[in-house]
Write a protein that holds these residues in place. Structure first.
Motif, PDB file in Angstrom:
ATOM      1  N   THR A   1       0.819  -1.219   0.000  1.00 12.55           N
ATOM      2  CA  THR A   1       0.000   0.000   0.000  1.00 12.55           C
ATOM      3  C   THR A   1       0.851   1.268   0.000  1.00 12.55           C
ATOM      4  O   THR A   1       0.415   2.290  -0.503  1.00 12.55           O
ATOM      5  CB  THR A   1      -0.967   0.052   1.200  1.00 12.55           C
TER       6      THR A   1
ATOM      7  N   GLY B   1      -9.642   2.066   4.936  1.00 12.97           N
ATOM      8  CA  GLY B   1     -10.938   1.467   4.642  1.00 12.97           C
ATOM      9  C   GLY B   1     -10.760  -0.036   4.445  1.00 12.97           C
ATOM     10  O   GLY B   1      -9.649  -0.549   4.564  1.00 12.97           O
ATOM     11  N   PRO B   2     -11.864  -0.750   4.122  1.00 14.32           N
ATOM     12  CA  PRO B   2     -11.794  -2.215   4.026  1.00 14.32           C
ATOM     13  C   PRO B   2     -10.728  -2.727   3.045  1.00 14.32           C
ATOM     14  O   PRO B   2     -10.015  -3.681   3.362  1.00 14.32           O
ATOM     15  CB  PRO B   2     -13.188  -2.610   3.552  1.00 14.32           C
ATOM     16  N   ALA B   3     -10.581  -2.104   1.883  1.00 15.71           N
ATOM     17  CA  ALA B   3      -9.609  -2.617   0.904  1.00 15.71           C
ATOM     18  C   ALA B   3      -8.187  -2.420   1.417  1.00 15.71           C
ATOM     19  O   ALA B   3      -7.343  -3.312   1.264  1.00 15.71           O
ATOM     20  CB  ALA B   3      -9.794  -1.918  -0.449  1.00 15.71           C
ATOM     21  N   VAL B   4      -7.923  -1.285   2.040  1.00 18.84           N
ATOM     22  CA  VAL B   4      -6.581  -1.055   2.610  1.00 18.84           C
ATOM     23  C   VAL B   4      -6.315  -2.090   3.700  1.00 18.84           C
ATOM     24  O   VAL B   4      -5.238  -2.693   3.752  1.00 18.84           O
ATOM     25  CB  VAL B   4      -6.437   0.392   3.146  1.00 18.84           C
ATOM     26  N   ARG B   5      -7.314  -2.361   4.547  1.00 17.67           N
ATOM     27  CA  ARG B   5      -7.102  -3.339   5.636  1.00 17.67           C
ATOM     28  C   ARG B   5      -6.846  -4.744   5.109  1.00 17.67           C
ATOM     29  O   ARG B   5      -6.181  -5.541   5.764  1.00 17.67           O
ATOM     30  CB  ARG B   5      -8.297  -3.343   6.583  1.00 17.67           C
ATOM     31  N   ASN B   6      -7.404  -5.058   3.931  1.00 18.80           N
ATOM     32  CA  ASN B   6      -7.152  -6.378   3.336  1.00 18.80           C
ATOM     33  C   ASN B   6      -5.732  -6.493   2.812  1.00 18.80           C
ATOM     34  O   ASN B   6      -5.259  -7.590   2.522  1.00 18.80           O
ATOM     35  CB  ASN B   6      -8.121  -6.650   2.189  1.00 18.80           C
ATOM     36  N   MET B   7      -5.052  -5.367   2.632  1.00 17.21           N
ATOM     37  CA  MET B   7      -3.705  -5.384   2.049  1.00 17.21           C
ATOM     38  C   MET B   7      -2.632  -5.004   3.068  1.00 17.21           C
ATOM     39  O   MET B   7      -1.532  -5.531   3.042  1.00 17.21           O
ATOM     40  CB  MET B   7      -3.644  -4.383   0.882  1.00 17.21           C
TER      41      MET B   7
END
Ligand code: FAD
Ligand code: FES
Ligand code: FES
Lengths: 161, 264
Positions: free
Chosen positions: B30, B93-99
């Protein structure tokens, strides 16, 4: 010339194999090598969410994901939401609820919403707000999007009930 | 030179490639892929290790070990890490937390590094190819660090001992104005037996609030009991000025949010 590397994955359920430049992003590979222009390149910094796709069921930012790391994985994009010409309930709800204006954010919003509903078919308003918090929309003011996701969830739970 | 990615099955092989130069280790990417997208020419190669152990979470005898490649989303949903889930949920947000990974968060410059603020309050150790560093030592030397972090380890706090607050202007996922993590152990008589307090955005990296910690010990978590700690919370800080807040603003609101967190 950048080194080209073969990358194989499934894209919306279809086997795909392409040579991509090593170090290229998934966003670039999808748009330029796989003809899937549904993920949009807004900021290329992870901030706008327009490039959101799912990899192995997780929402990720395709502008910050390297294509090579998707080897053997399952990639899904907004282009794969409709089946046999029939819109996905989320797409239908966005259309009916005027949840898109220019539409630039819409594919990313749809994927963020899909990731939410896959995990939590009956979300609260707060859950929806949290789920789309990484996605920027400059047009709608968000409220129609939130309402569309909630109404798609309600429509689905109605079908399931 | 065009960029390329090199993936290695072991940390040792990745370390060799990293040491060869002009390479950056990639966790979730990220920050490093963003840097490349923005034209950072300081590296030509992304290096990563795919070793499965880097992705493992283990909790045994009250000690949690998180592999460096464990993501914020994995921490947030892990049933045995619920006490500290708030800190993982504070990241993006959710996508950042997934990465976003634990390892990458340790290097994230302010205003990022919210999870590392929690790790500092938790007195974590940072493990890197056979070496074990206290998190303070690690953070102090991180700019010159050229190894690979393999895991972090800490004692899980009692459910009510861990407190975390991220203050942001845009809810729910804006960048930090500041973040505060605290592990407060209360003695049987209701006074504070031990306190570790860590702050984010109050310097260029997560820092301890030692004066406030000292001022809390022996006191109760009441308006009167915390007054000295609230007065001392800004001691030694050098808050950041960025697009989200000025140093002045951060300095002004820190005591307000610290007080709320202690009385919560
Ligand atoms: C839109 C957006 C929002 C964000 N919001 C937040 C937020 O709210 N809070 C927050 O804390 N952060 C935030 N971040 C920053 C970032 O996502 C996180 O800090 C994340 O945890 C970084 O981890 P990563 O694995 O993605 O790091 P990477 O980008 O992979 O790496 C970051 C740095 O750490 C080094 N590194 C990574 N892993 C290791 C390792 N194991 N060993 C040695 N070096 C390593 C890399 O070489 C690089 O220098 C945000 C980022 C974006 C793009
Ligand atoms: S283009 Fe990926 S988040 Fe904006
Ligand atoms: S509809 Fe235009 S950005 Fe959302």
């Amino acid at each position: 010339m950048a080194k080209k590397v073969p990358v194989q994955f499934t894209l919306n359920g279809e086997e795909r194999a392409e040579f991509v430049e090593s170090g290229a992003t998934l966003l670039k590979a999808l748009r330029e090598r796989h003809g899937d222009t549904s993920p949009k390149g807004g900021c290329h910094q992870g901030t706008c969410g327009a490039c959101s796709v799912m990899v192995d069921g997780d929402l990720v930012l395709s502008c910050l994901t390297l294509a090579e790391t998707c080897e053997g994985r399952d990639v899904s994009t907004a282009a794969g939401l409709s089946q046999d010409g029939v819109m996905h309930p989320l797409q239908r709800a966005f259309l009916d609820g005027f949840a898109a204006q220019c539409g630039f954010c819409t594919p990313g919003m749809l994927m963020a919403a899909k990731a939410l509903l896959d995990e939590n078919p009956n979300p609260s308003r707060e859950d929806v707000v949290e789920a789309i918090s990484g996605n920027i929309c400059r047009c709608t003011g968000y409220e129609p999007i939130i309402q569309a996701v909630l109404s798609a969830a309600r429509a689905n739970s109605h079908v399931a009930a | 030179m065009p960029l390329s990615l090199q993936s290695f099955p072991t940390v040792g092989e990745a370390q060799s490639a990293l040491s060869a130069g002009a390479a950056r280790y990639m966790g979730g990417g990220t920050l490093v892929v963003r840097a490349a997208n923005e034209g950072d020419l300081s590296f030509e190669t992304f290096v990563r290790a795919t070793d499965r152990s880097l992705r493992e979470i283990s909790v045994a005898d009250g000690t949690a070990t998180l592999g460096a490649s464990v993501t914020m989303a994995e921490i947030a949903r892990h049933p045995e890490l619920s006490t500290i889930a708030s800190a993982a949920r504070a990241v993006g947000g959710p996508a950042v937390r997934n990465m976003a990974t634990v390892g990458g968060n340790l290097f994230a410059p302010a205003p990022y590094g919210d999870f590392s603020v929690a790790l500092l309050a938790l007195d974590a150790t940072v493990h890197t190819g056979g070496r074990e560093l206290l998190i303070e030592e690690f953070l102090a030397g991180r700019d010159a660090f050229d190894g690979i972090v393999t895991s972090v380890r800490f004692q899980l706090p009692a459910a009510d001992a861990f407190r975390f607050a991220k203050v942001s202007r845009v809810k729910p996922k804006g960048i930090s104005v500041l973040s505060i993590a605290a592990v407060i152990e209360e003695a049987a008589d209701g006074t504070v037996g031990a306190a570790r307090i860590a702050l984010g955005c109050m310097g260029d990296r997560p820092m301890r609030a030692t004066a406030a910690e000292k001022a809390l010990v022996g006191k109760t978590l009441t308006e009167d009991g915390i007054a000295d700690a609230v007065a001392a919370i800004g001691e030694g800080t050098a808050p950041l000025t960025d697009a989200v807040a000025s140093a002045w603003y951060r300095g002004e609101v820190l005591p307000v949010h610290f007080r709320r967190l202690m009385l919560a």
